[in-house]
Design a protein around this motif. Structure first.
Motif, short mmCIF file in Angstrom:
data_model
loop_
_atom_site.label_atom_id
_atom_site.label_comp_id
_atom_site.label_asym_id
_atom_site.label_seq_id
_atom_site.Cartn_x
_atom_site.Cartn_y
_atom_site.Cartn_z
N ALA A 1 0.87 -1.17 0.00
CA ALA A 1 0.00 0.00 0.00
C ALA A 1 0.91 1.22 0.00
O ALA A 1 1.96 1.20 0.61
N ALA A 2 0.51 2.26 -0.70
CA ALA A 2 1.37 3.44 -0.79
C ALA A 2 0.54 4.71 -0.92
O ALA A 2 -0.61 4.68 -1.38
N GLY A 3 1.15 5.80 -0.53
CA GLY A 3 0.53 7.10 -0.70
C GLY A 3 0.92 7.68 -2.04
O GLY A 3 2.10 7.69 -2.39
N PHE B 1 3.26 8.48 8.67
CA PHE B 1 2.94 8.90 7.31
C PHE B 1 3.65 10.24 7.10
O PHE B 1 4.28 10.76 8.02
N GLU B 2 3.52 10.82 5.92
CA GLU B 2 4.30 12.02 5.62
C GLU B 2 3.56 13.30 6.00
O GLU B 2 2.33 13.36 5.97
N TYR C 1 5.63 14.95 1.61
CA TYR C 1 5.04 14.44 0.36
C TYR C 1 5.55 15.27 -0.82
O TYR C 1 5.90 14.75 -1.88
N VAL D 1 4.72 6.68 -2.21
CA VAL D 1 5.63 6.48 -1.07
C VAL D 1 5.06 5.43 -0.12
O VAL D 1 3.86 5.41 0.14
N GLY D 2 5.94 4.58 0.37
CA GLY D 2 5.51 3.53 1.29
C GLY D 2 6.66 3.06 2.17
O GLY D 2 7.78 3.57 2.07
N MET D 3 6.36 2.09 3.03
CA MET D 3 7.31 1.69 4.07
C MET D 3 7.85 0.27 3.90
O MET D 3 8.36 -0.32 4.85
N THR E 1 -3.47 4.12 -1.66
CA THR E 1 -4.52 4.10 -0.63
C THR E 1 -4.83 5.48 -0.06
O THR E 1 -5.81 5.65 0.65
N ASP E 2 -3.98 6.44 -0.35
CA ASP E 2 -4.20 7.81 0.13
C ASP E 2 -3.36 8.73 -0.75
O ASP E 2 -2.49 8.25 -1.49
N VAL F 1 -6.16 2.99 5.10
CA VAL F 1 -5.23 2.40 4.15
C VAL F 1 -5.66 0.97 3.84
O VAL F 1 -5.75 0.55 2.68
N1 HPA Z 1 3.02 7.06 3.26
C1 HPA Z 1 3.79 6.05 3.62
N2 HPA Z 1 3.38 4.80 3.63
C2 HPA Z 1 2.12 4.54 3.24
C3 HPA Z 1 1.28 5.56 2.84
C4 HPA Z 1 1.74 6.89 2.85
O1 HPA Z 1 1.02 7.86 2.53
N3 HPA Z 1 0.08 4.98 2.51
C5 HPA Z 1 0.24 3.65 2.69
N4 HPA Z 1 1.48 3.38 3.14
#
Ligand code: HPA
Length: 270
Positions: free
Chosen positions: A112-114, A190-191, A196, A207-209, A232-233, A248
């Motif tokens: 999942a990532a922003g 999150f950022e 961002y 961006v993700g972890m 996811t966002d 998320v």
């Molecule tokens: N930032 C970092 N990691 C994430 C994000 C995010 O916005 N959404 C899901 N994982």
């Protein structure tokens, strides 16, 4: 040395293997559902494998699955390790090294990532074409493993043929996909809006972890890697709202079937 531990884990697993898959999947956010489609012949808890890290997060099962997905033998990691949980980079990437020693040639990962690309929307699938590694510790830090060179080439980490195959399958199925650069950062925050913006300026589309450490080690071992992010966002000026882990998860769950569709088909044609 860690490499001996990798070999001990491998040697413990080898005689138990019911099949000899060359494809593995890390069932991260977005791919959990795919696990249900695997015809599992052997399930091994991480805690039973010598030296294997053990999952801390509740609800993350932590097992290696051997079985069939469609007509393909497959090895799946149910539950992955994140740097923010406190694992060392060696631990985060340990399972990938074991996969390589077990004969895996191709790795599928999801996360999942922003989204930081202004043309992205929540629920988009982004095929990862490249990454930016901003983790504070490098997964190849330390003595070099004999699986690859000391100074690995990184000109094509995400296999272009797999990306092409994904595009073809997505088009056939009428699934919209984005392409982009995934920036991996340590989390667990999150950022901020400024972060961002910075990541977007640096060249990130999302961006993700996770994912970056595993991918680097897989690449060092010569594995072909295919990765997808679920957006996811949004970390886009004017669209930034409060975000939670639950949101998320929810956004990821909504797109899971599409993601699973593409991955299943890729694995079967590969
Ligand atoms: N930032 C970092 N990691 C994430 C994000 C995010 O916005 N959404 C899901 N994982």
């Amino acid at each position: 040395m860690m490499y001996e531990k990798v070999l001990e884990a491998t040697n413990w697993l080898k005689p138990k293997m019911p099949c000899h898959p060359t494809t593995a999947i890390v069932l991260g956010t977005g791919l959990g559902r795919l696990a249900e489609e695997i015809d599992v012949t052997l399930s091994i808890e991480y805690k039973d494998i010598p030296h294997f890290p053990v999952s801390t997060v509740e609800g993350h099962s932590g097992r290696l699955l051997f079985g069939k997905l469609g007509n393909k033998d497959i090895l799946a990691m149910q539950g992955r390790f994140h740097f923010y949980e406190g694992y060392s980079m060696q631990e985060v990437t340990f399972p990938i090294r074991v996969m390589y020693e077990l004969g895996i040639k191709t790795l599928f990962v999801s996360n999942a990532a922003g989204g930081t690309n202004p043309s992205f929307s929540i629920g988009d699938l982004m095929i990862i074409t490249d990454h930016i590694n901003l983790f504070p510790e490098h997964p190849l830090h330390g003595p070099n493993y004999p699986t690859g060179p000391r100074f690995p080439d990184m000109s094509e980490v995400y296999d272009h043929e797999l990306i092409q195959l994904a595009d073809t399958i997505a088009a056939e199925k009428g699934i919209k996909v984005q392409h982009g650069v995934y920036l991996g950062t340590q989390g667990p925050t999150f950022e901020t809006p400024a972060e961002y913006r910075m990541f977007h300026i640096l060249g990130a589309d999302a961006v993700g972890m996770s994912t970056v450490p595993e991918t680097i080690v897989a690449h060092h071992c010569g594995l072909r890697v295919f990765g997808v992010s679920i957006i996811t966002d949004l970390g886009i000026e004017g669209k930034i709202v409060e975000v939670s882990h639950e949101e998320v998860q929810e956004a990821a769950n909504a797109v899971q079937p599409l993601m699973a569709d593409i991955m299943r088909e890729m694995i079967n044609r590969n």
